[in-house]
Design a protein around this motif. Structure first.
Motif, PDB file in Angstrom:
ATOM      1  N   TYR A  34       7.216  86.385  12.778  1.00 50.95           N
ATOM      2  CA  TYR A  34       6.541  85.160  12.338  1.00 50.95           C
ATOM      3  C   TYR A  34       7.401  83.936  12.638  1.00 50.95           C
ATOM      4  CZ  TYR A  34       4.598  81.898   8.794  1.00 50.95           C
ATOM      5  OH  TYR A  34       4.072  80.820   8.136  1.00 50.95           O
ATOM      6  N   LEU A  35       8.679  84.003  12.267  1.00 59.70           N
ATOM      7  CA  LEU A  35       9.582  82.885  12.500  1.00 59.70           C
ATOM      8  C   LEU A  35       9.841  82.660  13.978  1.00 59.70           C
ATOM      9  CD1 LEU A  35      12.048  83.428   9.562  1.00 59.70           C
ATOM     10  CD2 LEU A  35      10.452  81.515   9.847  1.00 59.70           C
ATOM     11  N   ASP A  36       9.977  83.740  14.726  1.00 58.89           N
ATOM     12  CA  ASP A  36      10.173  83.606  16.176  1.00 58.89           C
ATOM     13  C   ASP A  36       8.960  82.933  16.820  1.00 58.89           C
ATOM     14  OD1 ASP A  36      12.703  84.707  16.023  1.00 58.89           O
ATOM     15  OD2 ASP A  36      12.074  86.693  16.724  1.00 58.89           O
ATOM     16  N   ALA A  37       7.766  83.260  16.318  1.00 57.84           N
ATOM     17  CA  ALA A  37       6.543  82.643  16.839  1.00 57.84           C
ATOM     18  C   ALA A  37       6.502  81.151  16.490  1.00 57.84           C
ATOM     19  CB  ALA A  37       5.315  83.351  16.293  1.00 57.84           C
ATOM     20  N   LEU A  38       6.898  80.792  15.277  1.00 55.38           N
ATOM     21  CA  LEU A  38       6.947  79.380  14.894  1.00 55.38           C
ATOM     22  C   LEU A  38       7.915  78.616  15.794  1.00 55.38           C
ATOM     23  CD1 LEU A  38       7.130  79.398  10.979  1.00 55.38           C
ATOM     24  CD2 LEU A  38       5.207  78.688  12.395  1.00 55.38           C
ATOM     25  N   ARG A  39       9.060  79.210  15.996  1.00 55.43           N
ATOM     26  CA  ARG A  39      10.106  78.583  16.795  1.00 55.43           C
ATOM     27  C   ARG A  39       9.683  78.457  18.249  1.00 55.43           C
ATOM     28  NH1 ARG A  39      14.822  80.503  19.167  1.00 55.43           N
ATOM     29  NH2 ARG A  39      14.379  82.590  18.464  1.00 55.43           N
ATOM     30  N   GLY A  40       8.942  79.468  18.730  1.00 56.99           N
ATOM     31  CA  GLY A  40       8.512  79.466  20.118  1.00 56.99           C
ATOM     32  C   GLY A  40       7.197  78.740  20.349  1.00 56.99           C
ATOM     33  N   GLY A  41       6.564  78.323  19.259  1.00 60.90           N
ATOM     34  CA  GLY A  41       5.301  77.606  19.398  1.00 60.90           C
ATOM     35  C   GLY A  41       4.115  78.502  19.643  1.00 60.90           C
ATOM     36  N   ALA A  42       4.283  79.813  19.486  1.00 58.68           N
ATOM     37  CA  ALA A  42       3.175  80.736  19.756  1.00 58.68           C
ATOM     38  C   ALA A  42       2.247  80.815  18.557  1.00 58.68           C
ATOM     39  CB  ALA A  42       3.729  82.123  20.062  1.00 58.68           C
ATOM     40  N   SER A  58      16.867  82.309  13.126  1.00 58.55           N
ATOM     41  CA  SER A  58      15.618  81.591  13.403  1.00 58.55           C
ATOM     42  C   SER A  58      15.439  80.420  12.446  1.00 58.55           C
ATOM     43  CB  SER A  58      14.412  82.526  13.292  1.00 58.55           C
ATOM     44  OG  SER A  58      14.384  83.412  14.378  1.00 58.55           O
ATOM     45  N   LEU A  59      15.712  80.642  11.174  1.00 54.77           N
ATOM     46  CA  LEU A  59      15.578  79.570  10.190  1.00 54.77           C
ATOM     47  C   LEU A  59      16.519  78.416  10.504  1.00 54.77           C
ATOM     48  CD1 LEU A  59      15.264  81.672   6.919  1.00 54.77           C
ATOM     49  CD2 LEU A  59      13.476  80.246   7.955  1.00 54.77           C
ATOM     50  N   GLU A  60      17.746  78.733  10.871  1.00 53.67           N
ATOM     51  CA  GLU A  60      18.723  77.695  11.192  1.00 53.67           C
ATOM     52  C   GLU A  60      18.315  76.903  12.437  1.00 53.67           C
ATOM     53  OE1 GLU A  60      21.538  76.649   9.504  1.00 53.67           O
ATOM     54  OE2 GLU A  60      20.793  77.946   7.905  1.00 53.67           O
ATOM     55  N   LEU A  61      17.671  77.560  13.381  1.00 57.46           N
ATOM     56  CA  LEU A  61      17.236  76.874  14.599  1.00 57.46           C
ATOM     57  C   LEU A  61      15.971  76.053  14.378  1.00 57.46           C
ATOM     58  CD1 LEU A  61      17.837  79.714  17.210  1.00 57.46           C
ATOM     59  CD2 LEU A  61      19.096  77.548  17.031  1.00 57.46           C
ATOM     60  N   TYR A  62      15.098  76.514  13.497  1.00 61.23           N
ATOM     61  CA  TYR A  62      13.788  75.893  13.325  1.00 61.23           C
ATOM     62  C   TYR A  62      13.781  74.787  12.280  1.00 61.23           C
ATOM     63  CZ  TYR A  62       8.699  75.554  13.111  1.00 61.23           C
ATOM     64  OH  TYR A  62       7.413  75.110  13.147  1.00 61.23           O
ATOM     65  N   PHE A  63      14.523  74.962  11.203  1.00 64.24           N
ATOM     66  CA  PHE A  63      14.498  74.016  10.087  1.00 64.24           C
ATOM     67  C   PHE A  63      15.838  73.308   9.929  1.00 64.24           C
ATOM     68  CE2 PHE A  63      11.432  77.320   8.620  1.00 64.24           C
ATOM     69  CZ  PHE A  63      10.303  76.515   8.573  1.00 64.24           C
ATOM     70  N   SER A  64      15.831  72.252   9.122  1.00 72.12           N
ATOM     71  CA  SER A  64      17.086  71.589   8.774  1.00 72.12           C
ATOM     72  C   SER A  64      17.875  72.505   7.830  1.00 72.12           C
ATOM     73  CB  SER A  64      16.808  70.249   8.098  1.00 72.12           C
ATOM     74  OG  SER A  64      16.266  70.449   6.804  1.00 72.12           O
ATOM     75  N   GLY A  65      19.144  72.226   7.666  1.00 75.60           N
ATOM     76  CA  GLY A  65      20.020  73.084   6.870  1.00 75.60           C
ATOM     77  C   GLY A  65      19.521  73.386   5.471  1.00 75.60           C
ATOM     78  N   LYS A  66      19.075  72.351   4.743  1.00 73.41           N
ATOM     79  CA  LYS A  66      18.646  72.557   3.361  1.00 73.41           C
ATOM     80  C   LYS A  66      17.401  73.438   3.288  1.00 73.41           C
ATOM     81  CE  LYS A  66      18.085  70.108  -0.950  1.00 73.41           C
ATOM     82  NZ  LYS A  66      18.251  68.861  -1.647  1.00 73.41           N
ATOM     83  N   ILE A  67      16.426  73.173   4.137  1.00 71.62           N
ATOM     84  CA  ILE A  67      15.200  73.984   4.146  1.00 71.62           C
ATOM     85  C   ILE A  67      15.515  75.395   4.633  1.00 71.62           C
ATOM     86  CG2 ILE A  67      12.921  74.269   5.182  1.00 71.62           C
ATOM     87  CD1 ILE A  67      12.732  71.178   5.220  1.00 71.62           C
ATOM     88  N   ALA A  68      16.328  75.500   5.666  1.00 72.03           N
ATOM     89  CA  ALA A  68      16.687  76.818   6.202  1.00 72.03           C
ATOM     90  C   ALA A  68      17.351  77.673   5.133  1.00 72.03           C
ATOM     91  CB  ALA A  68      17.614  76.663   7.407  1.00 72.03           C
TER      92      ALA A  68
END
Length: 129
Positions: A121-129, A75-85
């Motif tokens: 939490y991360l899945d919700a961020l990624r999904g916009g929920a 989820s982190l890799e999909l949602y954020f850039s590499g350094k932040i992830a």
């Protein structure tokens, strides 16, 4: 005629999960102690478990932890850039689950329930929920 699926031995599944988990915690820069406690293992067990050919068994809880942590990584890799992830789990976070603490610390302290909360939490961020 039915085609039977190949049954995977629990030891084979555990070996794959441990290898992936080791890559994740190395990528996040976790200490041996943090990696062990996040997986609900002693440090000595973690040192043995991350080596190829580990013949010990993992509990259902440990397997769920490994799976959820790998899901968090994805989820982190999909949602954020590499350094932040790569640093998200080890940086203080003011989000509602963390109260200014590092997500990894809350996951270690809260165990599987907190790890699953972080994943949701991360899945919700990624999904916009």
């Amino acid at each position: 005629m039915h085609v039977l699926e190949k049954q995977h031995e629990p030891a084979d599944v555990a070996a794959v999960a441990l290898k992936a988990y080791a890559r994740v915690v190395d990528g996040w820069g976790l200490t041996q102690r943090e990696a062990a406690f996040l997986a609900d293992m002693s440090e000595s067990t973690w040192k043995r478990a991350k080596k190829p050919g580990f013949s010990g068994e993992l509990t259902k809880d440990q397997m769920l932890r490994l799976s959820a942590v790998i899901g968090i990584y994805k989820s982190l890799e999909l949602y954020f850039s590499g350094k932040i992830a790569g640093s998200w789990m080890t940086r203080p976070n003011s989000g509602p689950l963390f109260s200014g603490r590092r997500p990894v610390d809350t996951a270690i302290e809260g165990g599987l329930p907190q790890i699953l909360h972080i994943r949701t939490y991360l899945d919700a961020l990624r999904g916009g929920a």
